[in-house]
Design a protein around this motif. Structure first.
Motif, PDB file in Angstrom:
ATOM      1  N   ASN A  10      -5.385  -9.254   5.566  1.00 38.38           N
ATOM      2  CA  ASN A  10      -5.972  -9.812   4.346  1.00 38.38           C
ATOM      3  C   ASN A  10      -4.879  -9.975   3.296  1.00 38.38           C
ATOM      4  O   ASN A  10      -4.436  -8.994   2.706  1.00 38.38           O
ATOM      5  CB  ASN A  10      -7.070  -8.891   3.822  1.00 38.38           C
ATOM      6  CG  ASN A  10      -7.862  -9.524   2.693  1.00 38.38           C
ATOM      7  OD1 ASN A  10      -7.368 -10.418   1.994  1.00 38.38           O
ATOM      8  ND2 ASN A  10      -9.083  -9.047   2.499  1.00 38.38           N
ATOM      9  N   ASP A  12      -5.042 -11.140   0.314  1.00 32.56           N
ATOM     10  CA  ASP A  12      -5.520 -10.782  -1.029  1.00 32.56           C
ATOM     11  C   ASP A  12      -5.292  -9.300  -1.293  1.00 32.56           C
ATOM     12  O   ASP A  12      -4.772  -8.909  -2.354  1.00 32.56           O
ATOM     13  CB  ASP A  12      -7.009 -11.133  -1.133  1.00 32.56           C
ATOM     14  CG  ASP A  12      -7.516 -11.097  -2.568  1.00 32.56           C
ATOM     15  OD1 ASP A  12      -6.692 -11.246  -3.497  1.00 32.56           O
ATOM     16  OD2 ASP A  12      -8.730 -10.957  -2.771  1.00 32.56           O
ATOM     17  N   TYR A 161      -8.561  -7.989  -7.940  1.00 33.92           N
ATOM     18  CA  TYR A 161      -7.857  -8.621  -6.834  1.00 33.92           C
ATOM     19  C   TYR A 161      -7.156  -9.885  -7.341  1.00 33.92           C
ATOM     20  O   TYR A 161      -7.556 -10.463  -8.355  1.00 33.92           O
ATOM     21  CB  TYR A 161      -8.845  -9.025  -5.735  1.00 33.92           C
ATOM     22  CG  TYR A 161      -9.523  -7.907  -5.008  1.00 33.92           C
ATOM     23  CD1 TYR A 161      -8.929  -7.305  -3.912  1.00 33.92           C
ATOM     24  CD2 TYR A 161     -10.778  -7.465  -5.419  1.00 33.92           C
ATOM     25  CE1 TYR A 161      -9.566  -6.277  -3.220  1.00 33.92           C
ATOM     26  CE2 TYR A 161     -11.431  -6.442  -4.741  1.00 33.92           C
ATOM     27  CZ  TYR A 161     -10.820  -5.853  -3.645  1.00 33.92           C
ATOM     28  OH  TYR A 161     -11.460  -4.837  -2.971  1.00 33.92           O
ATOM     29  N   THR A 163      -7.434 -12.801  -6.088  1.00 36.02           N
ATOM     30  CA  THR A 163      -8.402 -13.904  -6.075  1.00 36.02           C
ATOM     31  C   THR A 163      -9.367 -13.830  -7.262  1.00 36.02           C
ATOM     32  O   THR A 163      -9.914 -14.862  -7.670  1.00 36.02           O
ATOM     33  CB  THR A 163      -9.194 -13.919  -4.760  1.00 36.02           C
ATOM     34  OG1 THR A 163      -9.664 -12.590  -4.473  1.00 36.02           O
ATOM     35  CG2 THR A 163      -8.334 -14.416  -3.622  1.00 36.02           C
TER      36      THR A 163
END
Length: 235
Positions: A10, A12, A161, A163
């Motif tokens: 991941n 992110d 995060y 994002t």
């Protein structure tokens, strides 16, 4: 640092650990500065930037002064609208704060219990920056730089995060730019009426500035012919 992540593939989460990991290696006093700057300082700096741009516009005057000030008024209004739009988005996504799902983060601000996506701070600063860019390119670029720094600070602090920040940037920019034409159509006539007001006209143009941006004649004053001042000094 990689051992703390356990994030698989991941990107992110990996980027979250990479940026937040800087807080582990930084001195305590530096983390406190970033905490204050990321929570309050950059928002305050953005407001000051808008006020600085307004002061510059009103001192310059000109025929477009009212429309320029209208664009500046839209900048904070756009931030408020974007935050309201974010309320249902947060409730729909329901993404927990990163420190609730991932261990080993250096969290600089405690007490964050609301949802993480999207970042309100990133949304507010980028909405104001985009609105400011519409009004004045030079000040707008400075505002975008402040917004990017705000986004970095939110990840560094361990409360968002990457994002979340990118989503906030996208939301703030979309609201500020897409609603700018109707907002300008509504605000410009209001600001032109304020400009004509004998009491509130100073909000649009500095006293003594004409519509073409030149110094206005004071009633009863005599305009000197060109070269008079130089001849007086020579005498």
């Amino acid at each position: 640092m990689a051992g703390l992540a356990e994030s698989g593939s991941n990107p992110d989460v990996d980027l979250l650990y990479d940026i937040n990991g800087l807080a582990k290696d930084a001195p305590h006093w530096f983390d406190r500065i970033v905490e204050y700057v990321g929570e309050y300082g950059l928002l305050f700096a953005m407001v000051l930037l808008v006020l600085w741009c307004w002061w510059s516009v009103r001192r310059r005057g000109g025929e477009q002064a009212a429309s320029s000030v209208a664009a500046l008024v839209w900048a904070p209004l756009a931030a408020g609208v974007a935050v309201l739009v974010n309320v249902p988005i947060r409730g729909f996504v329901e993404r927990p704060r990163p420190f609730l799902d991932h261990q080993g983060l250096e969290v600089l601000v405690s007490g964050k219990t609301d949802y993480s996506f999207v970042s309100d701070h990133a949304t507010i600063t980028m909405a104001m920056a985009a609105g400011l860019f519409v009004a004045n390119r030079r000040f707008g670029i400075a505002g975008i730089a402040l917004a990017l720094l705000e986004g970095f600070c939110r990840i560094y602090m361990g409360v968002h995060y990457p994002t979340d920040v990118v989503g906030g940037f996208a939301l703030g920019t979309a609201v500020a730019l897409l609603l700018s034409p109707p907002a300008s159509a509504l605000l410009t006539p209001v600001l032109k009426a304020v400009e004509r007001s004998p009491r509130a006209g100073w909000l649009i143009r500095a006293r003594g500035r004409s519509a073409d941006g030149q110094d206005a004649m004071v009633p009863g004053a005599r305009r000197e012919a060109p070269g008079t001042e130089e001849r007086d000094l020579a005498a």
